[in-house]
Design an enzyme around this catalytic site. Structure first.
Site, PDB file in Angstrom:
ATOM      1  N   ARG A  66      19.157  14.178 -93.539  1.00 31.61           N
ATOM      2  CA  ARG A  66      20.496  13.595 -93.636  1.00 31.61           C
ATOM      3  C   ARG A  66      20.955  13.452 -95.082  1.00 31.61           C
ATOM      4  O   ARG A  66      22.130  13.279 -95.361  1.00 31.61           O
ATOM      5  CB  ARG A  66      20.549  12.242 -92.912  1.00 31.61           C
ATOM      6  N   TYR A 119      48.421  16.252 -92.821  1.00 29.53           N
ATOM      7  CA  TYR A 119      47.757  16.560 -91.555  1.00 29.53           C
ATOM      8  C   TYR A 119      47.836  15.339 -90.624  1.00 29.53           C
ATOM      9  O   TYR A 119      47.576  14.214 -91.043  1.00 29.53           O
ATOM     10  CB  TYR A 119      46.300  16.935 -91.839  1.00 29.53           C
ATOM     11  N   ASP A 190      44.648  17.597-100.177  1.00 29.14           N
ATOM     12  CA  ASP A 190      44.129  18.475 -99.134  1.00 29.14           C
ATOM     13  C   ASP A 190      44.754  19.850 -99.407  1.00 29.14           C
ATOM     14  O   ASP A 190      45.958  20.035 -99.230  1.00 29.14           O
ATOM     15  CB  ASP A 190      44.527  17.924 -97.763  1.00 29.14           C
ATOM     16  N   LYS A 215      38.904  26.640 -91.717  1.00 28.80           N
ATOM     17  CA  LYS A 215      40.026  27.576 -91.836  1.00 28.80           C
ATOM     18  C   LYS A 215      39.617  28.762 -92.729  1.00 28.80           C
ATOM     19  O   LYS A 215      38.695  29.472 -92.392  1.00 28.80           O
ATOM     20  CB  LYS A 215      41.254  26.822 -92.356  1.00 28.80           C
TER      21      LYS A 215
END
Ligand SMILES: *Cc1c(COP(=O)(O)O)cnc(C)c1O
Length: 399
Positions: A66, A119, A190, A215
């Site tokens: 992790r 977004y 972003d 994307k």
């Protein structure tokens, strides 16, 4: 694995970085490509090594999955290099990059400014989740003037996007950074739609860049990941939070991302060229009412985009001379693009925002949000440009 290549390449361009950055030349098992390492734990030789590791006398990267993984670290180093940043943190999705970053940055009572066409889920997180913890925000028009009007003495962070979705607004980053720095406000962009091929926000002095690697970075419509890039100190602070929240990309995802990134620059050049050509075709088409693409002189942000971007990507929005049903007829008539959300992959994707992200809203609510009923969003893929133009031409005859 080391963060910089063991044979440093002088002044590499982005194509070379996409292939080589972050990778050591001499890899395990003499493998040419970065190995996929799935281990969740990294054993110590003996207790002496353990003592030396925790005292910081013995440098080894891995301990428990992790907190880091060798394949993920290569992907992170490559992504940091592409954006020209000191460090990058890879996460499970674009949203987990945004959420982990915001949770690391906010403090009780602080105020943040977010541009209104960010977004949708980012806005929901700020409005509905952060608000529960007393974090105030103001939503504003996506421009430096809009941001300046929304800033209060308590503002510590500005969250924006460039270009935005679906209208591809661009923020003047030079003006934004000058404004924010003077007031000691951090900036978070972003830049998913731009990608580091077309825009390098850190070079303008922006503090943090996030991308949905789902994307263009992954680029094949087959992985979900996110990344945040910035200076070592900020990324380390966000990494500590990731260690708690656990929103990690899997080593397999990191492997796929490294593979996808090898062709990143080549793909982006094609997305840019096709995007521009198709936007120009649409603008001249008699059935098309308006086109939003920053590479068109008619776009409101064209001057800003031209100044700060290398190309304008593959996302195009356009409205047709007809209603919601006529727009649906176009969508149903295309033979190449799939009807799907998302963007940035080899397959062209097409959708009506009114019937996708905003399906749950009434026509009146959509109008208030600026989502036109006759709007179509096209993610231009890697198919032949003329094939796509011919396909759109025959579909637009159905308006
Ligand atoms: C897709 C997208 C996101 C969210 O990314 P996921 O990988 O789907 O979580 C965030 N911002 C923008 C601009 C996006 O297009």
């Amino acid at each position: 694995m080391s963060k910089s290549p063991d044979r440093p390449i002088p002044k590499p361009h982005i194509e070379t970085l996409a292939v080589h950055a972050g990778e050591v030349r001499d890899k395990a098992h003499d493998s040419l490509v970065t190995p996929l390492i799935m281990a969740t734990a990294y054993p110590f030789e003996n207790t002496d090594e353990l003592h030396r590791y925790f005292r910081g006398e013995h440098i080894r990267n891995e301990e428990y999955g992790r907190y880091g993984n060798p394949t993920q670290e290569v992907a992170e180093a490559k992504l940091a290099a592409l954006d020209g940043g000191e460090s990058a943190l890879l996460t499970s999705t674009g949203m987990s990059a945004i959420v982990t970053t915001l949770l690391a940055m906010v403090k009780p009572g602080m105020h943040l400014v977010i541009t209104a066409d960010s977004y949708r889920k980012t806005r929901v997180f700020v409005r509905e989740f952060l608000a529960k913890f007393g974090i105030q925000h103001t939503s504003c028009e996506p421009s430096v003037a809009g941001i300046a009007a929304a800033v209060t003495p308590g503002t510590r962070l500005i969250i924006t996007e460039s270009p935005t979705n679906p209208y591809l607004n661009c923020i003047d980053l030079e003006a934004l950074v000058a404004f924010a720095r003077e007031r000691k406000i951090k900036t978070l962009i972003d830049a998913t739609l731009a990608t580091p091929f077309n825009l390098q926000p850190l070079a303008f002095g922006v503090d943090l860049v996030v991308h949905s690697a789902t994307k263009y970075l992954g680029g094949h419509n087959d992985l979900m990941a996110g990344v945040v890039v910035g200076n070592d100190g900020l990324i380390e602070a966000i990494r500590e939070h990731q260690g708690m929240f656990g929103a990690l990309a899997s080593p397999f995802t990191a492997y796929m991302l490294i593979r996808g990134l090898k062709t990143f620059a080549v793909r982006m050049r094609q997305h840019n060229a096709s995007g521009q050509a198709i936007a120009e075709f649409l603008e001249k088409h008699p059935q098309v009412e308006q086109v939003w693409y920053p590479g068109l002189a008619s776009h409101g942000a064209h001057a800003i985009a031209k100044r700060q971007m290398k190309g304008f990507g593959g996302l195009i929005s356009f409205s047709i001379r007809g209603d919601l049903v006529a727009a649906s007829r176009v969508i149903d008539a295309v033979k190449i693009p799939y009807l799907a959300p998302s963007l940035g992959g080899p397959e062209s994707l097409i959708e009506q925002p009114a019937l996708m992200s905003y399906y749950d809203k009434s026509p009146e609510e959509r109008t208030k949000l600026g989502i036109r009923e006759n709007l179509i969003r096209l993610s231009v893929g890697l198919e032949n440009t003329q094939d796509l133009i011919d396909d759109l031409d025959q579909a637009l005859a159905k308006v």
